[in-house]
Write an enzyme that holds these catalytic residues in place. Structure first.
Site, PDB file in Angstrom:
ATOM      1  N   HIS A   1       0.923  -1.429   0.000  1.00  9.42           N
ATOM      2  CA  HIS A   1       0.183   0.209  -0.073  1.00  9.42           C
ATOM      3  C   HIS A   1       0.333   1.422  -0.472  1.00  9.42           C
ATOM      4  CE1 HIS A   1      -3.281   2.466   0.891  1.00  9.42           C
ATOM      5  NE2 HIS A   1      -3.098   2.828   1.249  1.00  9.42           N
TER       6      HIS A   1
ATOM      7  N   GLU B   1      -3.747   5.495  12.811  1.00 11.24           N
ATOM      8  CA  GLU B   1      -4.437   6.456  11.473  1.00 11.24           C
ATOM      9  C   GLU B   1      -5.914   7.686  11.935  1.00 11.24           C
ATOM     10  OE1 GLU B   1      -4.602   3.466   7.967  1.00 11.24           O
ATOM     11  OE2 GLU B   1      -2.177   2.917   8.443  1.00 11.24           O
TER      12      GLU B   1
ATOM     13  N   ASN C   1      -2.560   6.945  -7.338  1.00 10.34           N
ATOM     14  CA  ASN C   1      -2.779   5.207  -6.378  1.00 10.34           C
ATOM     15  C   ASN C   1      -2.647   4.450  -7.114  1.00 10.34           C
ATOM     16  OD1 ASN C   1      -4.356   4.005  -4.503  1.00 10.34           O
ATOM     17  ND2 ASN C   1      -3.165   4.637  -3.414  1.00 10.34           N
TER      18      ASN C   1
ATOM     19  N   HIS D   1      -9.868   3.589  -1.212  1.00 12.12           N
ATOM     20  CA  HIS D   1     -10.230   3.441   0.552  1.00 12.12           C
ATOM     21  C   HIS D   1     -10.936   1.589   0.348  1.00 12.12           C
ATOM     22  CE1 HIS D   1     -10.275   5.207   4.242  1.00 12.12           C
ATOM     23  NE2 HIS D   1      -8.509   5.173   4.778  1.00 12.12           N
ATOM     24  N   ASN D   2     -10.593   0.819  -0.711  1.00 14.29           N
ATOM     25  CA  ASN D   2     -10.993  -0.403  -1.412  1.00 14.29           C
ATOM     26  C   ASN D   2     -11.524  -1.287   0.439  1.00 14.29           C
ATOM     27  OD1 ASN D   2     -11.147   1.297  -3.052  1.00 14.29           O
ATOM     28  ND2 ASN D   2      -9.123  -0.551  -3.591  1.00 14.29           N
TER      29      ASN D   2
ATOM     30  N   ASP E   1      -4.650   8.517 -11.647  1.00 14.39           N
ATOM     31  CA  ASP E   1      -4.864   7.614 -12.402  1.00 14.39           C
ATOM     32  C   ASP E   1      -4.742   6.488 -10.930  1.00 14.39           C
ATOM     33  OD1 ASP E   1      -2.074   6.043 -10.910  1.00 14.39           O
ATOM     34  OD2 ASP E   1      -2.215   6.391 -13.373  1.00 14.39           O
TER      35      ASP E   1
END
Length: 728
Positions: free
Chosen positions: A34, A306, A524, A88-89, A486
């Site tokens: 990530h 986070e 990203n 933010h899958n 993208d």
């Protein structure tokens, strides 16, 4: 959390000792897929990211692009926009509301860290089959999260897309882009400037939410992810974000910020170490100084949580007190947590005993850039064989027009406040949105999305088509492409067939953007989007912006002007028996397969010419032809006041379904009072064929071959209300 053995060996070799628990966790998160792009970075050099309009390209929190003064002048002004996009899958699967909401918050803070004020959002969403109850649950939660957060912070959501495909059943995608506005005097970067400057944390208190979010986003979703991974999902507070937006604006106006980074993946540890690493510097941070909202937090929790709505600023010592005053004015927490140094990145922690322990002492550059890249095998995908269904044309028309993929997305975008900020000239539901940038006297057109049917069928050509489709959307509003970002979504890259598909979408998107002279200035990557249902289709979301003189644009719908004509620009397939239906909604509805259609020979000229024609005073309406093909585009142009009488002559060997439903991008329908002028403009660029003329009865009549399809605006509205009727 655990650091992989091979990575631990590299860390031990670099440090000359075993890492502390906090260091091991920091390396695991910052060296995750990530954050470090270990499987994708070797591919990303394919993108052309430079251009005279590009002020800051990839590598910062957001890209910065200069706008032309009036939308058309090649000499660019000192008015800049920022472009950023995030995924933010995984969080949106585990908790659709908070997962999607915090995705919005994160990309907005990326905008703030460049000294920009956010002016527009675009979201591209991908779910499993609409008929599945769980897909609808995720859709409702995600849309609610986006609308709640965006509406509360006062940033309009003006564009985006929604797609349904069974490959997303166990792993939806939530990709959010943000456009910000700044200028050459306000611009800030995420590169630390000078040793001795203070590091100041402004925003919400730090809690335990989102721990390990970066590593969580770098793994396949497990079947029990909705319960087991809930602690890795952040909880958003949009009202605090709104205060942070306005506080940031004040800090920038008073030139109190030397550099900035928002706290996202890997929390404070990620933001602060990346900030100083970019400047070739180090930092000393005292973790107990961080303002916290939960008691008894340990060093690792403070370092990696986070928690949302937080910014890390580099501030000159003389300006620290003024930063405190501004934070207090906006009711935000403020902590001076350390300072920039010319040594290592170090963190100490005093748990209240009076003894300060060094928990992190590493080279910042090694922490941020030392992760080894993966060299993975890839299998080149093949296109499917041709297996076309035999269908009744009327039934096919109804099935394609009513499909959730081509149906109206009004249920989604009506929940978004797309007019706040009084810049929106063309809102969602059109080919592209337009926001007014009065500071540069130009309109900014925005299009965002991908096409999973296309890229599943043919990753490389399908990704080329995605880029061309977004550029055509912008051109249909009279704008020429300026730049793009993208969001590259794929499955588990350790599987050669999955990595082969991902490689295809990277190369396809890069090649078409270069052909269109549109630099890809940032982006990203989100991999490991696998679940028990299997990998997602390779999904290259592109958010593309273009500029034009003025803020107006031709309508999408026709008007009942009896002196006008409707033209189809682009490949019509009227005389070709080999017109391809691959990747079309038609084949998905009727379980067929085919190769993907060929793309235009000169797509850049098609886009440029369409933009010029769309801005001509004789043009009454323009609509891009793509998803669902010509049938859907015609249906979308009809209103209660204006219909269309269309005649499509086809050669005897041509199946009318090819003509109505193939989805080659780079095509448009144009209503014009000067058809000869349009033909002249496209001469040598793309074919132009007359389809008919508008009427005043709100009826769509299509004569094609030996078949006549007839319906009216009310019936079309009913067909296109699939999502609305099911969810209300």
């Amino acid at each position: 959390m655990s650091l992989a053995d091979s990575d631990r060996e590299l860390v031990v070799e670099e440090l000359g000792r075993e890492p502390t628990p906090a260091e091991a966790a920091l390396f695991e998160n910052l060296w995750s897929e990530h954050c470090a792009y270990r499987s994708s970075r070797p591919l990303l050099s394919a993108f052309e990211s430079e251009g005279e309009q590009v002020v800051i390209g990839p590598g910062d929190d957001a890209a910065v692009v200069a706008l032309p003064e009036d939308g058309t002048d090649e000499n660019h002004s000192s008015t800049y926009i920022t472009l950023g996009i995030e995924s933010h899958n995984h969080p949106s699967y585990v908790d659709p509301f908070d997962g999607a909401a915090t995705g919005v918050g994160g990309i907005v803070r990326d905008t703030l860290s460049m000294g920009a004020y956010p002016i527009a959002l675009a979201d591209s969403l991908y779910f499993g089959d609409f008929d599945a109850e769980h897909s609808r649950y995720l859709l409702e939660g995600v849309v609610e999260g986006i609308s709640h957060y965006g509406n509360c912070i006062g940033v309009p959501t003006v564009a985006g897309s929604v797609d349904f495909h069974d490959g997303y059943e166990g792993n939806p995608l939530v990709n959010v882009a943000c456009v910000g506005l700044t200028d050459d005097e306000r611009l800030v970067t995420a590169e630390a400037q000078e040793p001795g400057n203070k590091l100041v944390l402004v925003g919400n208190g730090t809690g335990r939410d989102g721990l390990g979010g970066a590593s969580f986003a770098s793994e396949d979703l497990a079947e029990d992810a909705e319960t087991e991974d809930r602690p890795a999902v952040q909880v958003g507070d949009p009202y605090a974000e709104k205060l942070l937006i306005e506080a940031n604006e004040q800090l920038i106006e008073e030139q109190l910020v030397e550099s900035a980074r928002d706290l996202g993946a890997a929390g404070l540890g990620g933001a602060s170490s990346e900030l100083v690493a970019k400047g070739g510097l180090g930092a000393h941070i005292e973790l107990e100084r961080v303002h916290q909202r939960e008691p008894n937090m340990n060093a690792l929790e403070i370092l990696l949580a986070e928690s949302q709505e937080r910014m890390c600023y580099e501030v000159a010592p003389d300006n620290v007190e003024r930063v405190r005053e501004i934070a207090q004015r906006f009711d935000l927490g403020c902590s001076v947590i350390g300072e920039v140094t010319d040594g290592n990145y170090t963190c100490t922690f005093d748990n209240g005993s009076g003894d300060s322990e060094t928990v992190v002492d590493v080279d910042a550059h090694f922490l941020g850039e030392g992760a080894p890249m993966n060299d993975l095998p890839a299998e080149e995908p093949s296109q499917p064989d041709t297996d076309l269904p035999r269908t009744d044309l009327e039934a096919a028309f109804e099935a394609v027009v009513s499909s959730p993929n081509t149906a109206s997305k009004r249920w989604v975008y009506r929940q978004y406040d797309h007019e706040v900020g009084v810049r929106t000239s063309v809102g969602p539901g059109d080919d592209a949105a337009i926001v007014a940038v009065r500071e540069a006297e130009c309109g900014l057109a925005i299009s965002s999305g991908a096409a999973p049917n296309w890229t599943e069928t043919a990753p490389y050509v399908g990704a080329q088509a995605v880029a061309l489709e977004n550029a055509t959307n912008v051109a249909a509003k009279g704008a020429t492409p300026l730049a793009a970002v993208d969001c590259l979504n794929g499955g588990n890259p350790e599987k050669p067939d999955v990595y082969g598909g991902f490689t295809g979408i990277v190369d396809g998107l890069a090649d078409m953007c270069e052909t269109l002279s549109t630099p890809v200035v940032g982006g990203n990557v989100s991999l490991y989007n696998d679940s028990a249902a299997g990998p997602i289709p390779p999904t290259p979301t592109l958010a593309l912006v273009g500029t034009k003189a003025g803020y107006d644009a031709p309508a999408l719908s026709v008007d009942a002007d009896g002196d006008s004509e409707l033209l189809l620009v682009g490949d019509h397939g009227l005389e070709r028996e080999d017109a391809r239906l691959g990747g079309s909604e038609y084949l998905r509805q009727f379980d067929g397969s085919d190769r993907f259609p060929a793309l235009p020979d000169d797509p850049a000229s098609v886009v440029d010419t369409l933009a010029a024609v769309a801005d001509d005073e004789s043009t009454r309406a323009v609509h891009d032809v793509s998803h669902g093909g010509l049938a859907v585009a015609l249906a979308e142009m009809v209103t209660d006041e204006a219909g269309l009488e269309v005649s499509i002559p086809v050669d005897g060997g041509v199946d009318p379904a090819h003509v109505l439903f193939h989805e080659q991008p780079g095509r448009a329908l144009i209503q014009t009072t000067d058809p000869d002028d349009v033909r002249e403009a496209f001469d040598g660029v793309a074919p132009v064929v007359s389809l008919g003329a508008p009427t005043d009865d709100g009826t769509l009549e299509i004569d094609i071959g030996e078949t006549t399809l007839e319906t009216d605006a009310d019936a079309i509205r009913t067909l296109r209300s699939t999502i609305e009727s099911e969810l209300e």
